[in-house]
Design an enzyme around this catalytic site. Structure first.
Site, PDB file in Angstrom:
ATOM      1  CB  SER A 128      -1.069   0.015   1.267  1.00 51.25           C
ATOM      2  OG  SER A 128      -1.783   1.386   1.118  1.00 51.25           O
ATOM      3  CE  LYS A 182      -3.050  -2.444  -0.364  1.00 49.30           C
ATOM      4  NZ  LYS A 182      -3.717  -2.476  -1.840  1.00 49.30           N
ATOM      5  CG  HIS A 185      -4.664  -0.986   4.171  1.00 50.08           C
ATOM      6  ND1 HIS A 185      -4.985  -0.222   2.848  1.00 50.08           N
ATOM      7  CD2 HIS A 185      -3.785  -0.146   4.641  1.00 50.08           C
ATOM      8  CE1 HIS A 185      -4.374   1.033   2.804  1.00 50.08           C
ATOM      9  NE2 HIS A 185      -3.480   0.783   3.979  1.00 50.08           N
ATOM     10  CG  ASN A 186      -7.088  -1.622  -0.280  1.00 51.60           C
ATOM     11  OD1 ASN A 186      -6.023  -1.346   0.372  1.00 51.60           O
ATOM     12  ND2 ASN A 186      -7.070  -1.715  -1.657  1.00 51.60           N
ATOM     13  CD  GLU A 189      -7.483   3.228   0.545  1.00 51.29           C
ATOM     14  OE1 GLU A 189      -6.433   2.691   0.846  1.00 51.29           O
ATOM     15  OE2 GLU A 189      -7.814   3.411  -0.426  1.00 51.29           O
TER      16      GLU A 189
END
Ligand code: NBP
Length: 474
Positions: A128, A182, A185-186, A189
């Protein structure tokens, strides 16, 4: 071969990652399907380090030291499978393939298992930080085996972002763990951006501030607990004026948010795991609804509040900061809970403290309070929910009353705030001593004889609803 590592796929991400490796002293072999990209990289940036251009994957493989390490940075999906297939035929047992694309973790699990059969290591790696992160230091979330990490880990740690002298890279866990983390994480976000957008909307619609003034508010917020990359760039975007029209930039952008799919993946996986991420789901749905142009058109004349929402409290801006902080905490709590659930389901043993630590730098959700999240999981690895951590419990107990006022104000003013209100509902659900799920169970038993448990004794029970309404044990 002389190159320490190879990169195939030299678009924005791969090109910058190769430069990052070269600038850190690794002789890097570079390859791209269309060789013009390889030539352009070497001619434009050849002076930044040692690049070994390769016209074919076979040449790339030949130019590498053993055990070979190849990073794939091509478009996720079929392209990745095609490149893996070709590479696997060229590599030898013990070599490592690292996929730095945005692969779905289930694909990564499948690829890892298939390559393991052939004696190859496969390290599905979440990266990222976008374009700039790839070049200057991203946050790196590698999965795969411990043996593979022993080889490639030091290289990744060298090119990762750094916070307080520690690299933003940790071996997340086996097979697909890196890409899973990941993905979450997104998802976080998405939630974070939705909450920021709602806060902006309320500052504008309720407090009556102009975009440039709101930029100032975010600049101030970025000095405190909310300090983060996303808050920082919010001030930049809101402060920007469209050069063509002279209008605030935010007013000339169409209000239809797009998505590439990782938010949707997160929600889908959360549904499968049975671990709720309502804040992330609201963010994904808010984007979809903003894009539902025709539905918005046919509903545009529906009435808003018929009673004036009343005077805006003088402390509204401060209240909103507290609400944003509380809802943001709830979203992170959901994301970490989901990682923990997957870790259990797949036997990954993900280090939650390490995950929070590597998100402190390089990535899009980098934020000051991740330090505290890392600390919470470091001191209590078994922590069931972030909101139950002593520090965050104290923080949220100071924010919650303001958070309620904001959600009430938003509803009274007719301004949608799905993220802020869903976060509050999550908080209130978790702290409730009794939930109306009892009634849901009663209804299920009524129409489907699905049975229920009682508060006062063990077992499953059914009421004879269409008979004499006596209870039977089942
Ligand atoms: P793209 O996702 O736009 O992919 C372009 C690259 O894929 C080019 O090198 C292209 O080669 C290659 N490629 C394609 Br398309 N099909 C191929 C095939 N069948 N065989 C071999 N190569 C093929 O590049 P990107 O934006 O640099 O992203 C790379 C990866 O990193 C993606 O998985 C992306 O999701 C992920 N990622 C991106 C970001 C970001 O901020 N952009 C952040 C984090 C992760 P060509 O030049 O010959 O067409």
């Amino acid at each position: 071969g002389t190159a320490a590592i190879g990169v195939t796929g030299l678009a924005t991400m791969g090109g910058n990652l190769a430069r990052n490796l070269a600038r850190n002293g690794y002789p890097v072999a570079v390859h791209n399907r269309t060789s013009a990209r390889t030539e352009a990289l070497v001619s434009e940036h050849g002076d930044e380090g040692v690049f070994v251009p390769a016209g074919t994957l076979a040449e790339l493989v030949d130019s590498l030291q053993r055990p070979r390490q190849v990073i794939i940075m091509v478009k996720a999906g079929g392209a990745t499978d095609a490149v893996i297939d070709e590479l696997a035929g060229l590599l030898e047992p013990g070599d490592i393939i690292l996929d730095g694309g945005n692969a779905h973790f289930a694909d990564t699990r499948r690829r890892e298992a298939a390559l393991r059969e052939r004696g190859l290591h496969f390290v599905g790696t979440g990266i990222s930080g976008g374009e700039e992160g790839a070049l200057l230091g991203p946050s790196i979330m590698p999965g795969g085996s411990v043996e593979a990490y022993r080889q490639v880990g030091p290289v990744l740690e060298n090119i990762a972002a750094e916070v307080d002298g520690a690299p933003c890279c940790v071996h997340v866990g086996p097979d697909g763990a890196g890409h899973f983390v990941k993905m979450v994480h997104n998802g976080i976000e998405y939630a974070d951006m939705q909450l920021i957008a709602e806060s902006y909307d309320l500052l504008r619609a309720v407090a009556g501030l102009a975009p440039a003034e709101i930029a100032e508010v975010f600049r101030t917020w970025n000095q405190g607990d909310l300090e983060s990359y996303l808050i920082e760039i919010t001030a930049e975007v809101l402060g920007h004026t469209d050069p063509e029209t002279g209008a605030p930039f935010v007013d000339v952008v169409a209000d239809r948010a797009e998505q590439k799919g990782t938010g949707r993946w997160t929600v889908r996986e959360a549904l499968e795991l049975g671990d709720p991420v309502p804040g992330i789901a609201e963010a994904v749905f808010a984007r979809a609804l903003s894009g539902a142009v025709r539905q918005r058109e046919v509903c545009a004349s529906l009435p808003g509040p018929t009673e004036p929402p009343g005077e805006v409290r003088s402390g509204f801006v401060d209240d909103l900061r507290e609400a944003l902080y509380g809802a943001k905490l709830a979203a992170y709590a959901q994301g970490f809970s989901m990682i923990s659930a997957a870790s259990e389901q797949y036997g990954w043993n993900v280090d939650l403290a390490g995950t929070a630590r590597i998100w402190r730098g390089g990535c899009i959700i980098r934020a000051r309070f991740l330090d505290r999240i890392a600390e919470a999981y470091r001191t209590r690895p078994e922590l069931l929910n972030l909101l139950a951590d002593d520090y965050f419990a104290e923080q949220v107990s100071r924010s919650q009353q303001a958070w309620r006022r904001v959600v009430g104000t938003a509803a009274a003013a007719g301004v949608p705030a799905p993220g802020l209100s869903s976060g509050l509902a999550y908080y209130d659900t978790l702290r409730a001593s009794r939930l109306p799920a009892a009634l849901v169970q009663g209804l299920r038993d009524y129409f489907g004889a699905h049975t229920y448990q009682r508060v006062d004794r063990d077992g499953y029970f059914h009421t004879l609803w269409s008979g004499d309404r006596s209870e039977t044990a089942s």
